[in-house]
Design a protein around this motif. Structure first.
Motif, PDB file in Angstrom:
ATOM      1  N   GLY A   1      -6.972   4.462 -13.966  1.00 54.68           N
ATOM      2  CA  GLY A   1      -5.542   4.143 -13.628  1.00 54.68           C
ATOM      3  C   GLY A   1      -5.169   3.841 -11.933  1.00 54.68           C
ATOM      4  N   ILE A   2      -6.374   3.393 -11.424  1.00 50.74           N
ATOM      5  CA  ILE A   2      -6.286   3.288  -9.909  1.00 50.74           C
ATOM      6  C   ILE A   2      -5.214   2.342  -9.387  1.00 50.74           C
ATOM      7  CG2 ILE A   2      -7.757   2.786  -7.693  1.00 50.74           C
ATOM      8  CD1 ILE A   2      -8.521   5.683  -8.875  1.00 50.74           C
ATOM      9  N   CYS A   3      -5.179   1.340 -10.170  1.00 56.70           N
ATOM     10  CA  CYS A   3      -4.408   0.212  -9.802  1.00 56.70           C
ATOM     11  C   CYS A   3      -2.873   0.545  -9.609  1.00 56.70           C
ATOM     12  CB  CYS A   3      -4.499  -1.079 -10.620  1.00 56.70           C
ATOM     13  SG  CYS A   3      -6.047  -1.835 -10.978  1.00 56.70           S
ATOM     14  N   PRO A   4      -2.363   1.433 -10.732  1.00 51.00           N
ATOM     15  CA  PRO A   4      -0.967   1.828 -10.408  1.00 51.00           C
ATOM     16  C   PRO A   4      -1.002   2.799  -9.386  1.00 51.00           C
ATOM     17  CG  PRO A   4      -1.657   2.538 -12.594  1.00 51.00           C
ATOM     18  CD  PRO A   4      -2.627   1.364 -11.990  1.00 51.00           C
ATOM     19  N   PHE A   5      -2.118   3.665  -9.206  1.00 51.25           N
ATOM     20  CA  PHE A   5      -2.223   4.757  -8.259  1.00 51.25           C
ATOM     21  C   PHE A   5      -1.966   4.508  -6.780  1.00 51.25           C
ATOM     22  CE2 PHE A   5      -4.736   7.594  -5.497  1.00 51.25           C
ATOM     23  CZ  PHE A   5      -4.184   8.699  -5.915  1.00 51.25           C
ATOM     24  N   LEU A   6      -2.448   3.062  -6.895  1.00 57.37           N
ATOM     25  CA  LEU A   6      -2.609   2.513  -5.332  1.00 57.37           C
ATOM     26  C   LEU A   6      -1.551   1.477  -5.135  1.00 57.37           C
ATOM     27  CD1 LEU A   6      -6.105   1.647  -4.546  1.00 57.37           C
ATOM     28  CD2 LEU A   6      -5.088   3.540  -3.516  1.00 57.37           C
ATOM     29  N   GLY A   7      -0.971   0.861  -6.288  1.00 56.07           N
ATOM     30  CA  GLY A   7       0.105  -0.134  -6.239  1.00 56.07           C
ATOM     31  C   GLY A   7       1.420   0.380  -6.183  1.00 56.07           C
ATOM     32  N   VAL A   8       1.963   1.360  -7.101  1.00 50.54           N
ATOM     33  CA  VAL A   8       3.451   1.773  -7.079  1.00 50.54           C
ATOM     34  C   VAL A   8       3.670   3.061  -6.383  1.00 50.54           C
ATOM     35  CG1 VAL A   8       3.804   0.383  -9.136  1.00 50.54           C
ATOM     36  CG2 VAL A   8       3.258   2.756  -9.269  1.00 50.54           C
ATOM     37  N   SER A   9       2.776   3.568  -5.573  1.00 50.34           N
ATOM     38  CA  SER A   9       2.744   4.966  -4.970  1.00 50.34           C
ATOM     39  C   SER A   9       3.535   4.848  -3.413  1.00 50.34           C
ATOM     40  CB  SER A   9       1.645   5.634  -5.054  1.00 50.34           C
ATOM     41  OG  SER A   9       0.563   4.974  -4.028  1.00 50.34           O
ATOM     42  N   LYS A  10       4.207   3.828  -3.075  1.00 49.60           N
ATOM     43  CA  LYS A  10       4.496   3.688  -1.842  1.00 49.60           C
ATOM     44  C   LYS A  10       6.004   4.356  -1.737  1.00 49.60           C
ATOM     45  CE  LYS A  10       2.323  -0.383  -0.087  1.00 49.60           C
ATOM     46  NZ  LYS A  10       2.256  -1.701  -0.680  1.00 49.60           N
ATOM     47  N   ARG A  11       6.593   4.553  -2.929  1.00 49.30           N
ATOM     48  CA  ARG A  11       7.769   5.188  -2.985  1.00 49.30           C
ATOM     49  C   ARG A  11       7.942   6.452  -3.927  1.00 49.30           C
ATOM     50  NH1 ARG A  11      10.401   3.807   0.683  1.00 49.30           N
ATOM     51  NH2 ARG A  11      10.511   1.738   1.376  1.00 49.30           N
ATOM     52  N   LEU A  12       8.603   7.548  -3.867  1.00 48.08           N
ATOM     53  CA  LEU A  12       8.435   8.517  -4.872  1.00 48.08           C
ATOM     54  C   LEU A  12       9.228   8.043  -6.071  1.00 48.08           C
ATOM     55  CD1 LEU A  12       7.380  11.083  -4.620  1.00 48.08           C
ATOM     56  CD2 LEU A  12       9.440  12.015  -3.879  1.00 48.08           C
ATOM     57  N   SER A  13      10.295   7.302  -5.894  1.00 44.55           N
ATOM     58  CA  SER A  13      11.034   7.068  -6.967  1.00 44.55           C
ATOM     59  C   SER A  13      10.313   6.062  -8.056  1.00 44.55           C
ATOM     60  CB  SER A  13      12.450   6.090  -6.614  1.00 44.55           C
ATOM     61  OG  SER A  13      12.139   5.174  -5.819  1.00 44.55           O
ATOM     62  N   THR A  14       9.774   4.986  -7.562  1.00 40.68           N
ATOM     63  CA  THR A  14       8.855   4.036  -8.455  1.00 40.68           C
ATOM     64  C   THR A  14       7.585   4.888  -9.015  1.00 40.68           C
ATOM     65  OG1 THR A  14       7.783   3.418  -6.270  1.00 40.68           O
ATOM     66  CG2 THR A  14       9.614   1.904  -7.356  1.00 40.68           C
ATOM     67  N   ALA A  15       7.133   5.886  -8.403  1.00 37.82           N
ATOM     68  CA  ALA A  15       6.018   6.572  -8.827  1.00 37.82           C
ATOM     69  C   ALA A  15       6.457   7.499 -10.117  1.00 37.82           C
ATOM     70  CB  ALA A  15       5.563   7.526  -7.833  1.00 37.82           C
ATOM     71  N   ILE A  16       7.788   7.987 -10.063  1.00 38.20           N
ATOM     72  CA  ILE A  16       8.172   8.595 -11.248  1.00 38.20           C
ATOM     73  C   ILE A  16       8.469   7.873 -12.185  1.00 38.20           C
ATOM     74  CG2 ILE A  16      10.396  10.237 -12.074  1.00 38.20           C
ATOM     75  CD1 ILE A  16      10.187  11.384  -8.921  1.00 38.20           C
ATOM     76  N   GLY A  17       9.247   6.614 -12.207  1.00 37.10           N
ATOM     77  CA  GLY A  17       9.356   5.590 -13.165  1.00 37.10           C
ATOM     78  C   GLY A  17       8.227   5.304 -13.854  1.00 37.10           C
ATOM     79  N   MET A  18       7.126   4.895 -12.862  1.00 33.70           N
ATOM     80  CA  MET A  18       5.851   4.773 -13.704  1.00 33.70           C
ATOM     81  C   MET A  18       5.262   5.819 -14.497  1.00 33.70           C
ATOM     82  SD  MET A  18       3.943   2.023 -13.599  1.00 33.70           S
ATOM     83  CE  MET A  18       1.956   1.665 -14.198  1.00 33.70           C
ATOM     84  N   THR A  19       5.279   6.836 -13.888  1.00 35.41           N
ATOM     85  CA  THR A  19       4.897   7.901 -14.692  1.00 35.41           C
ATOM     86  C   THR A  19       5.516   8.097 -16.274  1.00 35.41           C
ATOM     87  OG1 THR A  19       4.453   9.196 -12.681  1.00 35.41           O
ATOM     88  CG2 THR A  19       4.359  10.450 -14.841  1.00 35.41           C
ATOM     89  N   GLY A  20       6.952   7.961 -16.007  1.00 33.04           N
ATOM     90  CA  GLY A  20       7.431   8.114 -17.328  1.00 33.04           C
ATOM     91  C   GLY A  20       7.126   7.045 -18.437  1.00 33.04           C
ATOM     92  N   ALA A  21       6.988   5.859 -18.007  1.00 35.38           N
ATOM     93  CA  ALA A  21       6.247   4.687 -18.613  1.00 35.38           C
ATOM     94  C   ALA A  21       4.893   5.104 -19.300  1.00 35.38           C
ATOM     95  CB  ALA A  21       6.477   3.292 -18.044  1.00 35.38           C
ATOM     96  N   VAL A  22       4.143   5.331 -18.301  1.00 34.86           N
ATOM     97  CA  VAL A  22       2.715   5.781 -18.633  1.00 34.86           C
ATOM     98  C   VAL A  22       2.784   6.625 -19.741  1.00 34.86           C
ATOM     99  CG1 VAL A  22       0.338   6.592 -17.870  1.00 34.86           C
ATOM    100  CG2 VAL A  22       1.540   4.656 -16.538  1.00 34.86           C
ATOM    101  N   ALA A  23       3.417   7.819 -19.723  1.00 35.04           N
ATOM    102  CA  ALA A  23       3.460   8.740 -20.541  1.00 35.04           C
ATOM    103  C   ALA A  23       3.887   8.598 -21.927  1.00 35.04           C
ATOM    104  CB  ALA A  23       4.319   9.936 -20.094  1.00 35.04           C
ATOM    105  N   PHE A  24       4.793   7.491 -21.958  1.00 29.98           N
ATOM    106  CA  PHE A  24       5.505   7.136 -23.292  1.00 29.98           C
ATOM    107  C   PHE A  24       4.405   6.509 -23.991  1.00 29.98           C
ATOM    108  CE2 PHE A  24       8.894   4.637 -25.395  1.00 29.98           C
ATOM    109  CZ  PHE A  24       9.264   5.588 -26.264  1.00 29.98           C
ATOM    110  N   VAL A  25       3.781   5.697 -23.249  1.00 31.37           N
ATOM    111  CA  VAL A  25       3.048   4.704 -23.835  1.00 31.37           C
ATOM    112  C   VAL A  25       1.553   5.451 -24.276  1.00 31.37           C
ATOM    113  CG1 VAL A  25       1.592   2.283 -23.495  1.00 31.37           C
ATOM    114  CG2 VAL A  25       3.804   2.420 -22.854  1.00 31.37           C
TER     115      VAL A  25
END
Lengths: 194, 190
Positions: B23-47
């Motif tokens: 999961g390095i791609c989202p780690f580098l890709g969506v980690s510029k803002r805290l809010s998008t990082a939290i959103g991505m984490t929710g989606a990943v956890a769910f799936v």
């Protein structure tokens, strides 16, 4: 000449790792030695070339709407072939690459080339493109793996270069992967600007 | 006790992003803002949890039962791809608010190697279904922890005077390396 350009673009100008930042998981995960990097690079090259070839042959038969799932099935087929061949003939490499062999399937480089190149170009260009990008990827992995192996264990392709007392173990461990890649990208950016 | 070892092992000792490089791609890709990082984490956890349950059942009751284990890679990636589509359609209908929050991250998840990685690891480690689910949840938490920590660091990095050549990705990777070094302190905990 045109095909030659098509082949060489993957090394520096459109290098999938250093410039496009694709396929980062295997790049960081398997490069604790140069030989692992080479094995992973060649396995990915095989999948890239074969999937590019098949996609460019049957691109007219694939309906637009289901093209991504179709590409994924084609890629997964070749990944399974690589997996079975490697397990049978190169068991030690198979062991050290481990989980990252089945994960070639989700390597964005492979799907990216199928979607962006092979589905729009003819057979020959697609195969050449597969080799170019594949060798560019292998080049990046071997470079990264070689630097980490040299700094972290004093060896290069398992040949001892300097005694183990002077090594910095950190570089073969997880943090070393991030740090070496960070500096390599900085250097490549500098070279590209000149 | 066994469950505790799985949880601590997956979150800290073998952190999925910083130690296993999944999961390095989202780690580098969506980690510029805290809010998008939290959103991505929710989606990943769910799936991730859903995918682990479904692939576990498929492996044990279809692939192993009919001697088709070599089809694992193909079967799993197809299941995950269709699951992501299904989750997207259901969320859109059932909970538009949640869809708003997670929606844009869902298509990115099909090619997130963390999902397929955890599904395969669950099979390789011979977990039963309960252990598998706990393993998936713990990995999702570990993913979230790494992503949120890293997003916090990157928000601060934006304000710093970084040398010109290192701006952008290089300095982010070096910061990730130092973060991974911090996580190495947990090794030996389990």
């Amino acid at each position: 000449m045109n095909q030659w350009k098509n082949f060489t673009k993957g090394f520096i100008k459109e290098n999938p790792v250093f410039v496009l930042l694709l396929g980062m998981c295997p790049t960081l995960g398997v490069t604790s030695s140069a030989i692992n990097g080479l094995g992973m690079g060649l396995a990915t090259t095989f999948v890239l070339v074969m999937s590019n070839m098949v996609v460019s042959i049957i691109k007219k038969q694939i309906p637009e709407k289901v093209r991504i799932p179709s590409f994924i099935v084609i890629i997964a087929t070749f990944v399974t072939i690589v997996e079975l061949i490697m397990e049978a003939y190169l068991p030690s490499l198979f062991q050290s690459l481990g989980l990252f062999i089945p994960l070639i399937v989700v390597n964005c480089i492979v799907l990216g080339r199928a979607e962006a190149f092979a589905s729009k170009n003819n057979l020959v260009s697609s195969v050449v493109d597969g080799f170019g990008i594949g060798f560019g990827f292998s080049f990046a992995l071997v470079l990264l793996g070689g630097i980490r192996e040299l700094l972290g264990s004093g060896k290069l392709f398992s040949i001892t270069i300097y005694p183990e007392n002077y090594v910095t173990l950190l570089f073969v461990l997880a943090p070393g992967a991030f740090i070496v890649l960070g500096y390599l990208i900085a250097i490549i950016n500098r070279i590209k600007k000149d | 006790m066994n469950y505790l070892v799985i949880v601590i092992g997956a979150i800290f000792v073998n952190n999925i992003v910083l130690m296993q490089f999944l999961g390095i791609c989202p780690f580098l890709g969506v980690s510029k803002r805290l809010s998008t990082a939290i959103g991505m984490t929710g989606a990943v956890a769910f799936v991730m949890v859903l995918a682990t349950i479904v692939t576990y059942l498929i492996q044990n009751y279809i692939l192993d039962a009919f001697g088709l284990a070599f089809l694992q890679t193909i079967a799993f990636i197809l299941v995950i791809a269709s699951l992501v589509q299904l989750v997207e359609i259901i969320l859109k209908k059932v909970s538009p608010a949640l869809y708003q929050a997670l929606g844009i991250f869902l298509p990115l998840i099909t090619t997130n190697c963390a999902i397929l990685g955890v599904a395969i690891l669950t099979i390789q480690k011979d977990f039963n279904l309960v252990e598998g689910v706990i393993f998936a949840i713990a990995n999702a938490v570990g993913f979230g922890l790494a992503l949120v920590l890293f997003a916090g660091i990157r928000e601060h990095l934006d304000l710093q005077n970084v040398p010109k050549g290192l701006k952008g990705t290089p300095i982010a990777l070096i910061a990730a390396g130092i973060l991974a070094m911090a996580f190495m302190g947990f090794s030996g905990l389990v």
